[in-house]
Design an enzyme around this catalytic site. Sequence first.
Site, short mmCIF file in Angstrom:
data_model
loop_
_atom_site.label_atom_id
_atom_site.label_comp_id
_atom_site.label_asym_id
_atom_site.label_seq_id
_atom_site.Cartn_x
_atom_site.Cartn_y
_atom_site.Cartn_z
N CYS A 283 49.74 96.72 49.08
CA CYS A 283 48.76 96.44 50.12
C CYS A 283 49.01 96.60 51.81
O CYS A 283 48.37 96.63 52.45
CB CYS A 283 48.12 94.94 49.89
SG CYS A 283 47.37 94.92 48.26
N HIS B 245 44.52 92.83 56.22
CA HIS B 245 44.37 93.24 54.93
C HIS B 245 43.20 92.35 54.08
O HIS B 245 43.38 91.23 54.35
CB HIS B 245 45.65 93.12 53.96
CG HIS B 245 45.37 93.46 52.58
ND1 HIS B 245 44.77 94.44 52.26
CD2 HIS B 245 45.77 92.72 51.56
CE1 HIS B 245 45.05 94.62 50.86
NE2 HIS B 245 45.49 93.40 50.30
N ASN C 261 39.10 94.42 47.47
CA ASN C 261 40.31 94.84 47.98
C ASN C 261 40.61 96.32 47.76
O ASN C 261 40.75 96.45 46.46
CB ASN C 261 41.25 93.77 47.42
CG ASN C 261 42.82 94.12 47.78
OD1 ASN C 261 43.27 95.19 48.19
ND2 ASN C 261 43.57 92.90 47.24
O1 UT7 Z 1 46.30 92.08 47.97
C1 UT7 Z 1 47.42 92.22 47.23
C2 UT7 Z 1 47.80 90.62 47.13
N1 UT7 Z 1 46.93 89.67 46.50
C3 UT7 Z 1 46.44 88.85 46.92
O2 UT7 Z 1 46.71 88.33 48.12
C4 UT7 Z 1 45.76 87.80 45.93
C5 UT7 Z 1 46.21 86.57 46.10
N2 UT7 Z 1 45.61 85.52 45.25
C6 UT7 Z 1 44.13 85.46 45.19
O3 UT7 Z 1 43.70 85.84 46.03
C7 UT7 Z 1 43.83 84.05 44.24
O4 UT7 Z 1 44.82 83.42 43.89
C8 UT7 Z 1 42.71 84.70 43.15
C9 UT7 Z 1 41.57 85.07 43.69
C10 UT7 Z 1 43.37 85.91 42.39
C11 UT7 Z 1 42.55 83.44 42.31
O5 UT7 Z 1 41.94 82.35 42.81
P1 UT7 Z 1 42.43 80.92 42.62
O6 UT7 Z 1 41.96 80.13 43.56
O7 UT7 Z 1 44.14 81.02 42.93
O8 UT7 Z 1 42.37 80.59 41.17
P2 UT7 Z 1 43.33 80.29 40.07
O9 UT7 Z 1 44.12 81.57 39.42
O10 UT7 Z 1 44.01 79.19 40.38
O11 UT7 Z 1 42.52 80.01 38.81
C12 UT7 Z 1 41.78 78.76 38.85
C13 UT7 Z 1 40.82 78.57 37.76
C14 UT7 Z 1 41.58 79.06 36.46
O12 UT7 Z 1 40.74 78.28 35.69
P3 UT7 Z 1 41.35 76.83 35.05
O13 UT7 Z 1 42.82 77.32 34.60
O14 UT7 Z 1 41.52 75.99 36.22
O15 UT7 Z 1 40.45 76.60 33.99
C15 UT7 Z 1 41.09 80.36 36.13
O16 UT7 Z 1 41.03 80.74 34.74
O17 UT7 Z 1 39.66 79.82 37.85
C16 UT7 Z 1 39.75 80.26 36.66
N3 UT7 Z 1 39.46 81.97 37.15
C17 UT7 Z 1 38.16 82.18 37.21
N4 UT7 Z 1 37.10 81.46 36.96
C18 UT7 Z 1 35.66 82.36 37.04
C19 UT7 Z 1 40.04 82.86 37.49
N5 UT7 Z 1 39.40 84.04 37.62
C20 UT7 Z 1 38.07 83.69 37.45
C21 UT7 Z 1 36.82 84.49 37.72
N6 UT7 Z 1 35.59 83.65 37.65
N7 UT7 Z 1 36.76 85.62 38.06
#
Ligand code: UT7
Length: 329
Positions: free
Chosen positions: A116, A256, A286
Site C-alpha cells: 500500500c 492511503h 482499498n
Molecule cells: O491497506 C493495507 C493495510 N491494511 C490495513 O490498514 C487494514 C487494517 N485493518 C482494518 O482495517 C480492520 O482491522 C478490518 C477492517 C480488517 C477489520 O475491522 P476490525 O474492526 O479490526 O474487526 P476485527 O477483525 O476485530 O473483527 C471484529 C469482528 C469479528 O467477529 P467476532 O470475533 O468479534 O465475533 C470478525 O469476525 O467482526 C467480524 N468481522 C465481520 N463481521 C461482519 C470481520 N469481518 C467482517 C465482515 N462483516 N466483513
Amino acid sequence: MSSIKAVITGVHGYVPPDLLTNQDLEKMVDTTDEWIRTRTGVETRHILKGEGLGTSDMAAEAVKGLLAKKGLTANDIDLLICATVTPDHVFPATANIICDKIGAKNAFGYDIAAACSGFIFALVTGSQFIETGKYKRVVVVGADKMSSIIDYTDRSTCVIFGDGAGAVLLEPTTENFGVLDSVLKSDGHGRVYLHQKAGGSVKPASHETVDKKEHYVFQDGQPVFKAAVVGMADVSAEIMERNNLTADDVAYLVPHQANLRIIDATARRMGVGNDKVMINIQKYGNTTAGTIPLCLWDWEDKLQTGDNLVLAAFGGGFTWGAVYVKWKK
Ligand code: UT7
C-alpha cells in the site's frame, strides 16, 4: 541538495466499469452493509472483469489518459515505474508490459513492490531520477487488480479491496514546487500480519497451496490496524514538523485509503479538519498502490498552485511513509 525538483505536472486515473457493492457482498459472505460502512468506510469497489485482463490494462488506460491530457506521446516518456503487488506476471515487470501496451519505445521501466506504500515509494524513487537532471519525463503509476488475489469467501478481506490505477507525470523544475521531502520506513517484522502465503519462492504454487487458498491475501486485521494508526500518524506529524508546516499550512492530507478510521486518526494527529482530507474509499475501496493517485485524480480540479499536500500511506511489509508535495497547477 539538487536545485532541480520533480514536480507533478499531470495526473490521471482508471477504474474498471464493473461495481461490487456492499449489497452484493451481503449475498456472498456473512456481512452487512452497516458493518462494512462503519468498520471500513467502503460502499462500492470497482472490479476488473474480462478474460486475460490484468493490472497492466488498467495502468495503460491511466497512462494513456495522462498523456492525452498533456498532449504528449508515449515516446516522450523516459522512465515508467509501476508500483503494484498484483503484477501481470512474477516477471517480466508490469512496467515493461504497460510500456508495450501504450507504445512507449524510449522508456525504461521497472516495478516497485511496497504494497500500500508502493505509490509513495515509487514517487520518491521517480523524483530522484528527475533531480539528477538526466531524465525529463518520468511516469509513476500505482495499479492493483486486488480482485485477483482476494478470497471472496473471506469476509474479513473481501469487503475491503477493489481494483484501480492512477498515474502521475513528473517533470523538472527549478522552482520550489513538487516533491519536496519524504519520510519512508519499512519493518519486515510486520510481514506475518499481512502477506500472500504461497506463489513465491518460499512456497511455490501447487495443487495443495491452491486447495488451501494460500494464493490469496492473508490479513490479521487488528495488528495491522494498530500499526497503521500509529505509523501513518507518526510520519505525517514528522514531515509537518521538519518542514515547519502547521495544520493551517496544509491544503490536503492525501492518505492511503485502507480504512476510514485510520484516515481519521491520522488527520486528528495532524490537526487537520475533515474538509482537508481526500477520501474516496467509499467509491473504490482499498486499491493498494492505486489509492493515492486516484485521490489526486479526483481532487485535481480543486488543487491550486502552492497547495501543500501531505501524502501518507501504511501497508504490507510493513511499509509506511509520508511525502510533502507542493502543487503546481
Ligand atoms: O491497506 C493495507 C493495510 N491494511 C490495513 O490498514 C487494514 C487494517 N485493518 C482494518 O482495517 C480492520 O482491522 C478490518 C477492517 C480488517 C477489520 O475491522 P476490525 O474492526 O479490526 O474487526 P476485527 O477483525 O476485530 O473483527 C471484529 C469482528 C469479528 O467477529 P467476532 O470475533 O468479534 O465475533 C470478525 O469476525 O467482526 C467480524 N468481522 C465481520 N463481521 C461482519 C470481520 N469481518 C467482517 C465482515 N462483516 N466483513
